[in-house]
Structure formats: C-alpha cells, structure tokens
Design an enzyme around this catalytic site. Structure first.
Site, mmCIF file in Angstrom:
data_model
loop_
_atom_site.group_PDB
_atom_site.id
_atom_site.type_symbol
_atom_site.label_atom_id
_atom_site.label_comp_id
_atom_site.label_asym_id
_atom_site.label_seq_id
_atom_site.Cartn_x
_atom_site.Cartn_y
_atom_site.Cartn_z
ATOM 1 N N GLY A 55 -2.475 4.212 9.245
ATOM 2 C CA GLY A 55 -1.186 3.550 9.078
ATOM 3 C C GLY A 55 -0.816 3.361 7.638
ATOM 4 O O GLY A 55 -1.588 3.654 6.714
ATOM 5 N N GLU A 56 0.404 2.876 7.461
ATOM 6 C CA GLU A 56 0.912 2.611 6.123
ATOM 7 C C GLU A 56 1.881 1.451 6.203
ATOM 8 O O GLU A 56 2.759 1.410 7.063
ATOM 9 C CB GLU A 56 1.618 3.856 5.576
ATOM 10 N N GLY A 57 1.696 0.478 5.333
ATOM 11 C CA GLY A 57 2.560 -0.695 5.338
ATOM 12 C C GLY A 57 3.169 -0.934 3.973
ATOM 13 O O GLY A 57 3.043 -0.117 3.058
ATOM 14 N N GLY A 58 3.842 -2.070 3.849
ATOM 15 C CA GLY A 58 4.537 -2.377 2.619
ATOM 16 C C GLY A 58 3.628 -2.568 1.421
ATOM 17 O O GLY A 58 4.077 -2.497 0.284
ATOM 18 N N PHE A 59 2.334 -2.797 1.656
ATOM 19 C CA PHE A 59 1.430 -3.051 0.550
ATOM 20 C C PHE A 59 0.401 -1.950 0.358
ATOM 21 O O PHE A 59 -0.419 -2.026 -0.553
ATOM 22 C CB PHE A 59 0.707 -4.389 0.748
ATOM 23 N N LYS A 76 -7.414 -1.598 3.984
ATOM 24 C CA LYS A 76 -6.103 -1.413 3.364
ATOM 25 C C LYS A 76 -6.278 -1.223 1.866
ATOM 26 O O LYS A 76 -6.910 -2.049 1.182
ATOM 27 C CB LYS A 76 -5.201 -2.613 3.637
ATOM 28 N N ASP A 176 7.851 -10.000 5.656
ATOM 29 C CA ASP A 176 7.968 -8.590 6.047
ATOM 30 C C ASP A 176 7.573 -8.393 7.512
ATOM 31 O O ASP A 176 6.760 -7.531 7.839
ATOM 32 C CB ASP A 176 7.105 -7.713 5.130
#
Length: 382
Positions: A55-59, A76, A176
């Site tokens: 996955g990929e998130g805002g941080f 992460k 977020d």
C-alpha cells in the site's frame, strides 16, 4: 548521526540492547513498543522489495514483513523530509506515547526505526489490506461486503474517531480520514491507521500539499481554505467515507462534467427525495431501506458546508447505532473543494496557521466551495 537506541523500553531488538541508555528520555510504555534496527526491517521485507509492497498512504509506502520470530508486520517507510521532523529523542518518545493509545478500531503501532536518515514505523499486519484496496478495487471486491459488513466498518471507524476526538485527552485530530487509511483485519474489523502522525510531523507531506494534509474529495473546505484544522474537519472526511461505503462510488469522478463529487451526487438525490438510488447496486437490495437512508443522511449531515452544523462523532455513533428517527432531520447543502490549485495560490498569498485556538474550532466559519475550470487529473489519481 549515531544509531539511536531506546533501551528504556521493556522490549528491544537485540542489536540495540547493548548501547548506553543514559541519553534517552524516560517514557511511560506498556512494554510492547520496540525500536527496530534498519537491517532487521530490511531482512523482514526482502530489502523492501516491490513484491512486498502492500500500500501507499499520505506519509509513505507500506511493505509486508516477517520478523525473525515469524510475526507478520506492516512496515511504513516515512516519506517526509528530515528537516520537517522533530529530533530523534522527541520523535521516538511521541511514537511511544502513541503506541499506548489502544482502541479496537485503531491500528496497533509496534515500534519504529530511527537510524541515520531512515524513519520507519512498524504496525500490526492487516490481512485484508485497506478499505480502498479491498472494497473499492472492483465490483467483485464490493460484492464481498454485505450490508452487515458495511455497517460494521462504518460504525467501527466512527467509534475510533469518537475515541480520538472526545474520549482521549488531549484529543487527536486525524486530518486524513480516507479509504486508504482504514485497514481491515482478518474479520474485516476496521482499524484507523496513521492517527497522530499529522500531529507528530511538523510540516506534513501529503497528497494535496506540503501545507495542508488531506486528499481531494475528503478534504473539508474550511480546512483547505484556511489551514484551520478542527475535529469538524475529520467529521467531514468521515461523512465522505460513509457515503462511499454505502454507495460504492468513487469520491471524485473525473469523467463527469457535472456532479463530479460524491457529495454532489448524494445531495442531488436527497433534494429529489430519492436517496435509495444511491445504494450500491451490488447489494442486490439485501439491506434495510430505512437503515440505508439513515446512513446516507448521517453522511450528508457530516459534510454540511457550515462546520458548526456538523455533528460531533459521539452524535454520529449514536445515530448509526440506535433507532433514532431521521425522517424530519434538517440537512443543509454540502461544501467541497473542487480544485487544489486554488488552495495553493491562496496559501502562497496569505500563508496559513495550522494551530487554531479552541474558539476557532467552535466558531461558525463557513466552508468555502471552490469552483474552477482548471482540472488536474494527477490530483484525482491520488
């Protein structure tokens, strides 16, 4: 920069346990927070191999990892600039504090790595990935979510925000809330992730701006226009998420000339007294019409343009979990951010202060609705 250790914690990885512990602050911890070495996390993730990326998130990006004892974790890799982060001691101390915040619907933080220029966070691994990946990926994915599952996820996220906003002292504003930040365990129990990171990182790098944290479609208009973040900003984002869970629609549809945003679509259906048409067709009518309409109305209450009219998360939980009559509830039009470039220009002109006073949170400021003929497809993909 020397390797940072954390020997004041009860449970440590072997490589750091031999270091001097005189340099480190005393932090109250329940014994489950660890300081991992960079080599340990590289080994766990196959040197952060692309096949391990989940996955990929805002941080930052997230990788699946297997620790030496066989425990599955999610690692992460923070993508923030070091200049925007606090010192090593403060960073680890605040993470340790966050690790003590426990709730059934919050992702469990196991530890971190602070070594050289590397900043990694280690979470419990979620077997069903994120709501974005599992639920919104395809029609077949949505079919896995019965109305009972959608109710379960919606109420779980609401309870997590109620806990962060009202039960936890001092309270935390997530900033977020979106489908990518809602993780799902093996039983599809929702776990809100990245809570506290926006508060922890000084100048948050996000998908929409280096000054305002959030994602187009979920972003509260008053926060986008002024940078003033309050709990009502999270309520707005939750409302968008709730409409998404019920309808199965994308938050923003770049191929539509009108009603690009989910809040526009649902509002139009509400005004036409035809909310049932917004129910996800893959549910095949296997739901309570009364409850479906109630959930959509609660979503609309949360995305009202005027922040002061939005309910508290405690009120949201009550509405979603009780037989409260919603027939005569008054709902005003939603606000939304139509173009992020407008925000950036405004920020460059006036600058923003992201630390509102308590009086500002309870103020009656109206969220602006931005409209523009300029449309950025790159923003919509994020």
């Amino acid at each position: 920069m020397k390797k940072f250790n954390c020997s004041f914690f009860h449970c440590l990885s072997a490589p750091v346990n031999d270091h001097n512990n005189n340099d480190f602050p005393e932090v109250e911890n329940d014994g489950n927070f660890r300081l991992f070495s960079c080599n340990e996390l590289k080994s766990a993730t196959g040197n952060f191999h692309s096949s391990a990326k989940v996955g990929e998130g805002g941080f930052g990006c997230v990788y699946k990892g297997v620790l030496r004892d066989g425990t599955l974790v999610a690692v992460k890799v923070l993508s923030v600039e070091l200049d925007s982060m606090r010192g090593e001691h403060e960073f680890v101390a605040e993470l340790a504090t966050l690790s003590n915040i426990k709730h059934e619907n919050l992702a469990g933080l196991r530890g971190c790595c602070v070594e050289g220029t590397h900043r990694y966070l280690v979470y419990d691994f979620m077997e069903n990935n994120s709501l974005h990946h599992t639920f919104l990926g395809s029609e077949q994915g949505r079919m896995r979510f019965s109305w009972e599952n959608r109710r379960h996820v919606s109420i779980g996220v609401a309870r997590a925000l109620f806990f962060l906003h009202e039960e936890l002292k001092p309270h935390i504003v997530h900033r977020d809330i979106k489908a990518k930040n809602i993780l799902l365990d093996g039983n599809f129990t929702p776990k809100v992730s990245d809570f506290g990171l926006a508060k922890l990182l000084r100048d948050e790098v996000s998908y929409v701006s280096t000054r305002v944290a959030g994602t187009l479609g979920y972003l509260a208009p008053e926060y986008a226009s002024s940078g003033q973040v309050t709990r009502k900003s999270d309520v707005y984002s939750f409302g968008v998420l709730l409409l998404q869970i019920v309808s199965g629609l994308a938050v923003v549809d770049p191929y539509q000339e009108t009603e690009r945003f989910i809040v526009e679509k649902v509002w139009a259906a509400y005004e036409a007294n035809d909310l049932l048409k917004m129910m996800d067709p893959v549910l095949n009518m296997k739901y309570s019409e009364e409850e479906g309409i109630k959930f959509l109305k609660v979503g609309l209450l949360c995305v009202q343009e005027k922040a002061k009219l939005r309910p508290l998360m405690s009120e949201v939980v009550e509405k979603l979990t009780t037989n409260m009559d919603m027939k005569d509830v008054h709902i005003t039009k939603p606000g939304f951010v139509a173009d992020l470039r407008t925000i950036r220009i405004r920020q460059q002109q006036i600058g923003i202060n992201t630390s509102p006073s308590p009086s500002q949170e309870s103020s009656s400021a109206t969220g602006a609705t931005f409209t523009s003929s300029i449309w950025s497809m790159s923003n919509l993909a994020r």
